[in-house]
Design a protein around this motif. Structure first.
Motif, short mmCIF file in Angstrom:
data_model
loop_
_atom_site.label_atom_id
_atom_site.label_comp_id
_atom_site.label_asym_id
_atom_site.label_seq_id
_atom_site.Cartn_x
_atom_site.Cartn_y
_atom_site.Cartn_z
N ARG A 359 44.51 33.14 38.26
CA ARG A 359 44.13 34.38 39.08
C ARG A 359 44.40 35.60 38.29
O ARG A 359 43.74 36.41 38.15
CB ARG A 359 44.58 34.22 40.47
N ALA A 360 45.66 35.68 37.96
CA ALA A 360 46.24 36.89 37.09
C ALA A 360 45.57 36.73 35.60
O ALA A 360 45.08 37.96 35.00
CB ALA A 360 47.81 36.68 37.12
N SER A 361 45.13 35.46 35.15
CA SER A 361 44.90 35.50 33.71
C SER A 361 43.29 36.00 34.00
O SER A 361 42.87 36.71 33.06
CB SER A 361 44.83 34.03 33.38
N ALA A 362 42.52 35.76 34.76
CA ALA A 362 41.31 35.96 34.78
C ALA A 362 40.91 37.53 35.14
O ALA A 362 40.25 38.11 34.56
CB ALA A 362 40.43 35.14 36.03
N LYS A 363 41.88 37.88 35.99
CA LYS A 363 41.75 39.39 36.40
C LYS A 363 41.89 40.19 35.06
O LYS A 363 41.47 41.27 34.77
CB LYS A 363 42.74 39.89 37.38
N THR A 364 43.03 40.18 34.50
CA THR A 364 43.52 40.67 33.28
C THR A 364 42.55 40.60 32.33
O THR A 364 42.08 41.82 31.86
CB THR A 364 44.91 40.36 32.85
N LEU A 365 42.18 39.50 31.87
CA LEU A 365 40.89 39.21 30.93
C LEU A 365 39.66 39.82 31.32
O LEU A 365 38.90 40.47 30.31
CB LEU A 365 40.94 37.91 30.31
N LEU A 366 39.44 39.89 32.36
CA LEU A 366 37.87 40.37 32.96
C LEU A 366 37.90 41.87 32.89
O LEU A 366 36.78 42.54 32.31
CB LEU A 366 37.73 39.83 34.06
N PRO A 370 36.95 43.74 25.77
CA PRO A 370 35.60 44.58 25.38
C PRO A 370 34.23 44.04 25.78
O PRO A 370 33.43 44.56 26.36
CB PRO A 370 35.51 44.82 24.11
N GLU A 371 34.19 42.59 25.38
CA GLU A 371 33.09 41.79 26.00
C GLU A 371 32.84 41.55 27.31
O GLU A 371 31.60 41.15 27.86
CB GLU A 371 32.70 40.64 25.17
N LEU A 372 33.50 41.94 28.11
CA LEU A 372 33.73 41.69 29.82
C LEU A 372 33.77 43.11 30.46
O LEU A 372 32.78 43.55 31.01
CB LEU A 372 34.85 40.75 30.22
N ARG A 373 34.84 43.52 30.55
CA ARG A 373 35.15 44.89 31.13
C ARG A 373 34.51 45.04 32.56
O ARG A 373 33.68 45.98 32.71
CB ARG A 373 34.35 45.87 30.34
N TYR A 374 34.94 44.30 33.27
CA TYR A 374 34.60 44.32 35.02
C TYR A 374 35.59 45.12 35.59
O TYR A 374 36.73 45.44 35.48
CB TYR A 374 34.45 43.04 35.45
N SER A 375 35.12 45.66 36.45
CA SER A 375 35.96 46.63 37.45
C SER A 375 37.02 46.16 38.34
O SER A 375 37.04 44.94 38.45
CB SER A 375 35.14 47.71 38.25
N ASP A 376 37.88 47.00 38.70
CA ASP A 376 38.96 46.37 39.65
C ASP A 376 38.57 45.85 40.82
O ASP A 376 38.95 44.77 41.38
CB ASP A 376 40.09 47.55 39.62
N ILE A 377 37.37 46.65 41.39
CA ILE A 377 37.07 46.57 42.81
C ILE A 377 36.25 44.98 42.51
O ILE A 377 36.34 44.10 43.37
CB ILE A 377 35.97 47.44 43.24
#
Length: 426
Positions: A359-366, A370-377
């Protein structure tokens, strides 16, 4: 179609969707058959006071009550209706009255009633769980045991928020640094008071006033999680090439990075919760029950890679209720937590990565790549965390769903590319 006896009922086969078949002899009596094989008796009757309304009552499961008993029960209910009595109203009144003797009872007595009610609702409700796990029950007893030893003999209306807070702070400040246990004790105490207030057993839920006054349950050391792309790629490769476990365990382990839900939610994944047409998995997170910081329902968009893996699993456990069903003679209907814990130890990732750590791995990398850059929300919504918008309203389970669908596919493509890149390196 009408059935006449138990043999007829036993011959009814499961379908993709639940359906009902009438039972001869009593108007409105039927048996309902579910995709997982469960069969229940229902009675639909005309409401004695409201024209056009036909309530439905569940009379029992076919394994728990005989057809003879069901028919007798149905006839008794219909007899009440003919006399102008609504049986559902009587049932609800009986549910209220059964706690009347606990009016302003001691905390110990009410906490035991809360526990008994939780156990009963799990067996009778729609959660499809056989029972709470032994570890869950032990943790309840641990947390509420602390509270009962200190204030168990106090009447509910005599307990104040200060008393509750003092007990929980003492737990958090003891020599074991039990931050999580102290915070959980406060939470379960609030649940007991909520149970009591709803049933008129005490005047106020004073535990609510202690919210935010303790160190949070997740303070202290975090669970191990890899958040660097190169290290994460090596982990994915090691997981993919590891073969020293059962097929079900390996599939659960390798699916976890794609969906990054809690271990318990993945392990208890049910076939009937998967919407194949829309590529969605919708369920109620087990750890989210009653938690003010977590959603009660979660929608997980399933990437094409995930759908392919699940299709492959259908030949193994498709006849079972759970995707990762336990094939051993065990009280647990699905694979255990220890199974996933041990596999990461055997891979050599003890203290580096655990099942929950994805869960932490995915959130941090997402959020960082640069190729992802999804928001915190968006990432928080996908993790099942309850967050508020700028106006104070909570996002619901379908907010940002289109973005989350794209995010989960992008994430699947990203981790596949990481793994493939890692395998190509010498």
């Amino acid at each position: 179609m009408v059935v006449n006896n138990v043999n007829d009922i036993n011959k009814l086969e499961c379908r993709d969707k639940d359906y009902s078949v009438s039972i001869s002899g009593i108007s409105g009596l039927s048996v309902r058959i579910y995709p997982n094989g469960k069969k229940e008796y229902y009675l639909r009757y005309s409401h004695p006071h409201i024209d056009g309304k036909r309530p439905r009552m569940m009379l029992g499961k076919i394994d728990d009550i005989s057809l003879y008993e069901v028919k007798y029960k149905a006839e008794s209910i219909l007899n009440l209706v003919s006399k102008g009595t609504d049986p559902k109203a009587i049932h609800q009144q009986e549910q209220v009255n059964k706690y009347a003797h606990l009016k302003n009872a001691t905390f110990a007595e009410v906490s035991q009633a809360w526990r008994d009610n939780k156990m009963a609702s799990r067996h009778q409700g729609k959660s499809k769980q056989l029972s709470f796990s032994e570890s869950t029950l032990k943790f309840w007893d641990l947390c509420l045991g602390y509270m009962c030893r200190e204030i168990g003999d106090l009447r509910m209306n005599d307990i104040t928020s200060e008393i509750i807070l003092n007990v929980c702070e003492a737990i958090q400040n003891n020599e074991n640094q039990a931050i999580f246990v102290g915070a959980s004790t406060r939470l379960y105490t609030e649940k007991v008071f909520s149970f009591a207030v709803a049933r008129g057993l005490c005047d106020k839920n004073v535990a609510i006033d202690t919210r935010g006054e303790l160190a949070p349950a997740n303070s202290g050391n975090h669970l191990p999680a890899i958040t660097k792309p190169d290290q994460f790629a090596a982990l994915l490769t090691d997981m993919f090439t590891f073969k020293s476990a059962s097929k079900i365990t390996l599939e659960a382990m390798n699916l976890l990075p794609y969906v990054f839900v809690r271990s318990i939610d993945l392990r208890s994944m049910r076939w009937q919760d998967i919407d194949w047409d829309n590529k969605l998995w919708e369920f109620s997170p087990i750890k989210g029950e009653g938690r003010e910081d977590m959603v009660s329902h979660l929608v997980v968009p399933l990437a094409t890679q995930v759908i392919a893996r699940l299709r492959g699993m259908q030949s193994v456990t498709g006849h079972k209720e759970y995707v990762f069903a336990s094939m051993r003679a065990s009280r647990n209907p699905y694979i255990s937590k220890a199974t996933l814990v041990q596999i990461f130890h055997r891979l050599g990732y003890k203290d580096l990565q655990c099942a929950h750590g994805f869960r932490a791995s995915a959130k941090t990398l997402l959020m960082e790549q640069p190729e992802l850059r999804y928001s915190d929300i968006v990432t928080e919504l996908q993790l099942g965390h309850r967050i508020k918008d700028t106006h104070g309203g909570a996002y619901n389970r379908l907010d940002e769903i289109d973005t989350r669908v794209q995010m989960m596919q992008d994430w699947a493509n990203y981790i596949d590319a990481l793994r493939n890149r890692s395998k190509e390196q010498p």
